[in-house]
Structures are given as C-alpha cells and as structure tokens.
Design a protein around this motif. Sequence first.
Motif, short mmCIF file in Angstrom:
data_model
loop_
_atom_site.label_atom_id
_atom_site.label_comp_id
_atom_site.label_asym_id
_atom_site.label_seq_id
_atom_site.Cartn_x
_atom_site.Cartn_y
_atom_site.Cartn_z
N UNK A 1 -49.17 6.74 -15.39
CA UNK A 1 -49.20 7.47 -14.11
C UNK A 1 -50.61 8.00 -13.88
N UNK A 2 -50.97 8.11 -12.60
CA UNK A 2 -52.29 8.63 -12.26
C UNK A 2 -52.19 10.12 -11.99
N UNK A 3 -53.21 10.84 -12.41
CA UNK A 3 -53.23 12.28 -12.18
C UNK A 3 -54.65 12.74 -11.94
N UNK A 4 -54.80 13.64 -11.00
CA UNK A 4 -56.09 14.26 -10.69
C UNK A 4 -55.96 15.76 -10.93
N UNK A 5 -56.91 16.34 -11.63
CA UNK A 5 -56.87 17.77 -11.91
C UNK A 5 -58.13 18.44 -11.38
N UNK A 6 -57.93 19.43 -10.54
CA UNK A 6 -59.03 20.27 -10.06
C UNK A 6 -58.72 21.68 -10.50
N UNK A 7 -59.51 22.21 -11.41
CA UNK A 7 -59.18 23.47 -12.07
C UNK A 7 -59.73 24.70 -11.37
N UNK B 1 -71.23 22.81 -7.99
CA UNK B 1 -70.50 21.69 -8.60
C UNK B 1 -69.01 21.97 -8.55
N UNK B 2 -68.27 21.03 -7.99
CA UNK B 2 -66.80 21.13 -7.94
C UNK B 2 -66.24 20.15 -8.96
N UNK B 3 -65.38 20.66 -9.84
CA UNK B 3 -64.90 19.87 -10.96
C UNK B 3 -63.70 19.00 -10.60
N UNK B 4 -63.64 17.85 -11.24
CA UNK B 4 -62.50 16.94 -11.07
C UNK B 4 -62.36 16.11 -12.34
N UNK B 5 -61.19 16.12 -12.93
CA UNK B 5 -60.90 15.21 -14.03
C UNK B 5 -59.71 14.35 -13.62
N UNK B 6 -59.64 13.18 -14.21
CA UNK B 6 -58.60 12.24 -13.81
C UNK B 6 -57.99 11.58 -15.03
N UNK B 7 -56.84 11.03 -14.82
CA UNK B 7 -56.15 10.34 -15.90
C UNK B 7 -55.52 9.06 -15.34
N UNK B 8 -55.84 7.95 -15.95
CA UNK B 8 -55.25 6.68 -15.57
C UNK B 8 -55.41 5.72 -16.73
N UNK B 9 -54.49 4.77 -16.82
CA UNK B 9 -54.59 3.73 -17.83
C UNK B 9 -55.21 2.46 -17.25
N UNK B 10 -55.47 2.48 -15.95
CA UNK B 10 -56.07 1.31 -15.32
C UNK B 10 -57.56 1.25 -15.62
#
Lengths: 113, 116
Positions: free
Chosen positions: A1-7, A20-29
């Motif tokens: 599953x895809x997920x975007x995290x902005x803390x 700076x605006x933070x963004x982390x992501x998670x994907x297996x693609x």
Amino acid sequence: AQKITQTQPGMFVQEKEAVTLDCTYDTSDQSYGLFWYKQPSSGEMIFLIYQGSYDEQNATEGRYSLNFQKARKSANLVISASQLGDSAMYFCAMNTGRRALTFGSGTRLQVQP
Amino acid sequence: EADIYQTPRYLVIGTGKKITLECSQTMGHDKMYWYQQDPGMELHLIHYSYGVNSTEKGDLSSESTVSRIRTEHFPLTLESARPSHTSQYLCASSDPGQGASYNEQFFGPGTRLTVL
C-alpha cells in the motif's frame, strides 16, 4: 500500500526566508512519482513540482525545489525567499501508476511579514 | 493552463434532496477523478474513471454515484443528501500519455457542499 506522511501540521516562516516542508513516503513500487500541490484558502489545488523515482537530480521550479532522498524515502519541498502569497496548505502526493494520487494530510504554511 | 470546470462552486441544500455536481474538462483527458476533502484535511479519492463507460469506486466509501458518458464530462450525484455529506468535492483529470508515474492531475476549483 502507498502512504504519504506529512508530520508538520503547521509551519511559520518570516517573509524572504526559506522554509522546508517535510514529506516521507512508503511504497513497494520501483517506479513512482512524487508531487507537491498548494491549496490556498480559495480551495483550488495548484501543482507546484514533480519528482520521478528515477530522476537523479532534484527537481526545481522557480522558488520551489524538491529535496529527494530516495534511500530515506523523503521528498521535502523547499520554498526559497518566502512571500506572503505562499501562505496556504501544502500537500505532498504520490503516484505509482495504479489509480489516482495518494495525498498526505498537508502542512499549513503561514508567512509572516 | 488547465481547463477543468466545476459547478456549482457553492451549494447549500436541505436534507433529502438529490444533487448533481458537475465537472467538465476540455483537455481530452481519459482519466478523471473525484476527491472529497474536509476543511484543512487530506484529500480522499471517492471515484475515478479511465474513460467513457469506465467508473470505479475509490478508497473512501461514498454514497455518491458517478457516470462517464462523454470524455469531457464526469458528474457526481447524491440521491439523498445528508449533513454527513457536507464537504468540499474536487474533480481532477490527468493525461496517461505522460507516463504511468507522472500522472499530473489538473484540479477544478471545487464545490463546497453544505447539507442542512
């Protein structure tokens, strides 16, 4: 599953400074795209910048640049020389070509004079 | 400059009414989307379409329905509006010809729906 995290729910910056605006992501693609959109109080979504997963150089568009660190799965947006008109919600999003974009929860940026 | 339009921009309506939110684009894009967004919150995909006569439900369950009879037109209908439907609804389209991972979405101005 895809997920975007902005803390960062909210950020303040002084006019003319960088932020700076933070963004982390998670994907297996292996192939994916990362986007940043700006949403002013009027509600429309404005495309700012795009980074492809195979792009070796960080994307830049005028005062916007994307700090892409693939190993850390982060795609931070850097806004240089902030202006009062930059005050808005900022959303990080990801596309893996399957369906639509997956959005993060957003960061509200307020630029102070 | 993206050409995607939504009407109405604002709608206040009573419970139980049937409503249709209009979305049209003049770019010839095959892919179109509907997102629901509460104020200051993230966008949730509720419907998408890959082309004429193709519609799918999104990640967020919605009581709304959509149709895609023409490429340029992607209306969203609520048969019986309820206060829980109060939200902003954003329509978007994209051009798959730019590559699977690119998929820049062009957004309409949104419809702010309030159900009393």
